[in-house]
Design a protein around this motif. Structure first.
Motif, mmCIF file in Angstrom:
data_model
loop_
_atom_site.group_PDB
_atom_site.id
_atom_site.type_symbol
_atom_site.label_atom_id
_atom_site.label_comp_id
_atom_site.label_asym_id
_atom_site.label_seq_id
_atom_site.Cartn_x
_atom_site.Cartn_y
_atom_site.Cartn_z
ATOM 1 N N THR A 23 0.850 -1.204 0.043
ATOM 2 C CA THR A 23 -0.083 0.028 0.051
ATOM 3 C C THR A 23 0.749 1.324 -0.126
ATOM 4 O O THR A 23 0.673 2.361 -0.493
ATOM 5 C CB THR A 23 -0.915 0.017 1.179
ATOM 6 O OG1 THR A 23 -1.935 -1.195 1.109
ATOM 7 C CG2 THR A 23 -1.690 1.209 1.296
ATOM 8 N N GLY A 24 1.918 1.145 0.987
ATOM 9 C CA GLY A 24 3.096 2.454 0.830
ATOM 10 C C GLY A 24 3.634 2.446 -0.295
ATOM 11 O O GLY A 24 3.968 3.669 -0.623
ATOM 12 N N ALA A 25 3.839 1.489 -1.221
ATOM 13 C CA ALA A 25 4.568 1.746 -2.144
ATOM 14 C C ALA A 25 3.832 1.953 -3.436
ATOM 15 O O ALA A 25 4.283 2.510 -4.530
ATOM 16 C CB ALA A 25 5.155 0.493 -2.766
ATOM 17 N N GLY A 26 2.212 2.416 -3.201
ATOM 18 C CA GLY A 26 1.481 2.875 -4.371
ATOM 19 C C GLY A 26 0.495 1.977 -4.973
ATOM 20 O O GLY A 26 -0.262 2.302 -5.838
ATOM 21 N N PHE A 27 0.512 0.363 -4.533
ATOM 22 C CA PHE A 27 -0.315 -0.532 -4.984
ATOM 23 C C PHE A 27 -1.550 -0.209 -4.278
ATOM 24 O O PHE A 27 -1.812 0.179 -3.360
ATOM 25 C CB PHE A 27 0.264 -1.925 -5.074
ATOM 26 C CG PHE A 27 1.211 -2.272 -5.795
ATOM 27 C CD1 PHE A 27 1.474 -2.687 -7.033
ATOM 28 C CD2 PHE A 27 2.840 -1.824 -5.218
ATOM 29 C CE1 PHE A 27 2.640 -2.747 -7.848
ATOM 30 C CE2 PHE A 27 3.978 -1.942 -5.930
ATOM 31 C CZ PHE A 27 3.846 -2.515 -7.189
ATOM 32 N N ALA A 28 -2.692 -1.002 -5.054
ATOM 33 C CA ALA A 28 -4.004 -0.788 -4.602
ATOM 34 C C ALA A 28 -4.900 -1.917 -3.858
ATOM 35 O O ALA A 28 -4.039 -2.894 -3.470
ATOM 36 C CB ALA A 28 -5.028 -0.024 -5.853
ATOM 37 N N GLU A 29 -6.114 -1.874 -3.944
ATOM 38 C CA GLU A 29 -7.147 -2.849 -3.324
ATOM 39 C C GLU A 29 -6.858 -4.161 -3.738
ATOM 40 O O GLU A 29 -6.917 -5.024 -3.068
ATOM 41 C CB GLU A 29 -8.502 -2.376 -3.251
ATOM 42 C CG GLU A 29 -8.701 -1.349 -2.737
ATOM 43 C CD GLU A 29 -8.338 -0.893 -1.342
ATOM 44 O OE1 GLU A 29 -8.543 -1.776 -0.473
ATOM 45 O OE2 GLU A 29 -7.785 0.153 -0.848
ATOM 46 N N ASN A 30 -6.598 -4.390 -5.087
ATOM 47 C CA ASN A 30 -6.357 -5.712 -5.510
ATOM 48 C C ASN A 30 -5.188 -6.492 -5.043
ATOM 49 O O ASN A 30 -5.375 -7.890 -4.660
ATOM 50 C CB ASN A 30 -6.234 -5.776 -7.181
ATOM 51 C CG ASN A 30 -7.372 -5.365 -7.928
ATOM 52 O OD1 ASN A 30 -8.353 -5.015 -7.400
ATOM 53 N ND2 ASN A 30 -7.164 -5.051 -9.193
ATOM 54 N N THR A 31 -4.007 -5.735 -4.605
ATOM 55 C CA THR A 31 -2.831 -6.182 -4.247
ATOM 56 C C THR A 31 -3.058 -6.714 -2.678
ATOM 57 O O THR A 31 -2.816 -7.829 -2.289
ATOM 58 C CB THR A 31 -1.905 -5.130 -4.496
ATOM 59 O OG1 THR A 31 -1.784 -4.711 -5.681
ATOM 60 C CG2 THR A 31 -0.463 -5.802 -3.878
ATOM 61 N N ARG A 32 -3.974 -5.701 -2.054
ATOM 62 C CA ARG A 32 -4.020 -6.281 -0.485
ATOM 63 C C ARG A 32 -4.900 -7.277 -0.476
ATOM 64 O O ARG A 32 -4.723 -8.175 0.636
ATOM 65 C CB ARG A 32 -4.776 -4.824 0.203
ATOM 66 C CG ARG A 32 -4.705 -5.074 1.533
ATOM 67 C CD ARG A 32 -5.126 -3.658 2.413
ATOM 68 N NE ARG A 32 -6.442 -3.153 1.797
ATOM 69 C CZ ARG A 32 -7.568 -3.446 2.459
ATOM 70 N NH1 ARG A 32 -7.625 -4.345 3.038
ATOM 71 N NH2 ARG A 32 -8.530 -2.693 1.861
ATOM 72 N N ALA A 33 -6.038 -7.493 -1.366
ATOM 73 C CA ALA A 33 -6.805 -8.610 -1.164
ATOM 74 C C ALA A 33 -6.257 -9.864 -1.627
ATOM 75 O O ALA A 33 -6.478 -10.958 -1.030
ATOM 76 C CB ALA A 33 -8.087 -8.435 -2.248
#
Length: 378
Positions: free
Chosen positions: A224-234
């Motif tokens: 998240t801190g590196a700029g990736f979004a919700e897909n990545t976190r899920a």
């Protein structure tokens, strides 16, 4: 809802006097829960200023700000005073200090006193879970269990609806009379209109969930801190739960436990909010802030930072692959580049999600140079 008159009324006797060891945010919140449940509560802490503040104002200003705590909690820095007459003990301190604390309390508590560990982690070197450490030190004279779940301390202290799992081993007698088991008695002791408890006999599953989720939360924060979004976190949450299941099963835990409060519930909460120190640390690291400058340079205990080593050490000993936990360890402790590490993980061999299929073959991007994210999108 209509009451089922055919169901016999079951009652469990609570532990009337509870000692809570650890006057940080979570220890104080649990002390307040126990007091609201009608228990006589003594709260022990090392810092005299914190203890004096609580006895004088009814607040733990340092850790919980101006949140009103239940009245009647007796706070002390004297461990013997806190434990005198206690029927049950909650140990709510950092995981690295659990063994030493158990050694300190062993001569101070009577036979049969129940001990619940409220810290999450794995001991370095031995690979012991927190409950195993307590049982190792205290022996067979004390029922040992854990309390775990999706619980932020401030929300619990404020009385927001919260649920947690109380896990103790069940003896043969406990099976015959479950309402008299330590798990049932502890659950009743901590139940209030806003704090709901569930009972388990799977200490391994509950504890593995608590330890691994800290590491997965750091991973979610990093991306998240590196700029990736919700897909990545899920994706990280879901595959992180698979790593929990893998490790729990290898140690005799149950997959069902990992999908419950202490696994999926705690994982979802910790990976979804900056109120989690694990998530917050990951976000700061993902944004490029050096570790010694995170949290404005203030020394801050983040359990997942230590868990990243102990979880992967244990998994390696068992011959298990936990790629997300390993990635966090490499970034936190081995100096690996965050983006390269996670890009490598994403291009690892393609596998089947049901492991029973047994498939694994090369990912095409594993043989191609890594492209900037904007080129991939275009």
């Amino acid at each position: 809802m209509t009451k089922d008159s055919s169901r016999p009324a079951l009652r469990s006797r609570p532990y009337d006097t509870i000692a809570v060891l650890g006057a940080g945010a979570w220890g104080t919140a649990l002390a307040s829960v126990a007091r609201r449940a009608g228990r006589s509560v003594r709260l022990w802490g090392r810092d005299q200023a914190v203890i004096d503040d609580m006895n004088r104002t009814g607040h733990n200003t340092r850790y919980l700000g101006d949140i009103d705590l239940a009245t009647g909690i007796v706070a002390t820095t004297d461990l013997a005073e806190a434990l005198a007459g206690a029927e049950a003990v909650l140990i709510v301190i950092p995981s690295v200090a659990i063994r030493d604390m158990c050694k300190q309390i062993a001569p101070l508590i009577g036979k049969g006193v129940a001990v619940a560990i409220c810290a999450k982690g794995i001991e370095e070197g031995t690979g012991y879970l927190m409950g195993h450490i307590a049982a190792d030190v205290l022996g067979i004279n004390h029922p040992v269990g854990v309390i775990s779940g999706p619980t932020f301390a401030d929300e619990t202290a404020m009385g927001h609806f919260t649920a947690a799992t109380v896990a103790f081993k069940f003896s043969y007698d406990d099976r015959l009379s479950p309402m008299n088991s330590p798990a049932a008695r502890m659950a009743v002791s901590m139940s209030t209109p806003s704090f709901r408890t569930y009972i388990s006999d799977d200490l391994v599953g509950v504890e593995i969930g608590g330890a691994v989720k800290n590491v997965i939360a750091i991973a979610c924060g990093m991306m998240t801190g590196a700029g990736f979004a919700e897909n990545t976190r899920a994706a990280l949450i879901t595959r992180g739960m698979d790593e929990m299941k893998r490790l729990a099963e290898a140690l005799g835990g149950q997959r069902e436990t990992v999908t419950g409060l202490s696994g999926a519930g705690d994982l979802t909460l910790t990976c979804s909010s900056q109120s989690s120190r694990n998530m917050s640390l990951g976000m700061q690291l993902g944004a490029g802030i050096p570790r010694d400058q995170c949290f404005d340079g203030k020394p801050t205990t983040v359990e997942g930072e230590h868990n990243a080593i102990t979880v992967t050490d244990l998994a390696r000993r068992l011959g298990l692959a936990l790629p997300i936990c390993e990635a966090v360890r490499r970034v936190l402790h081995d100096g690996a580049d965050l983006r390269d590490t996670f890009a490598h993980m994403w291009s690892s061999p393609i596998e089947a999600e049901p492991r029973a299929m047994g498939l694994s073959f090369d990912h095409p991007s594993g043989r191609m140079p890594t492209l900037p994210i904007d080129e991939v999108s275009s």
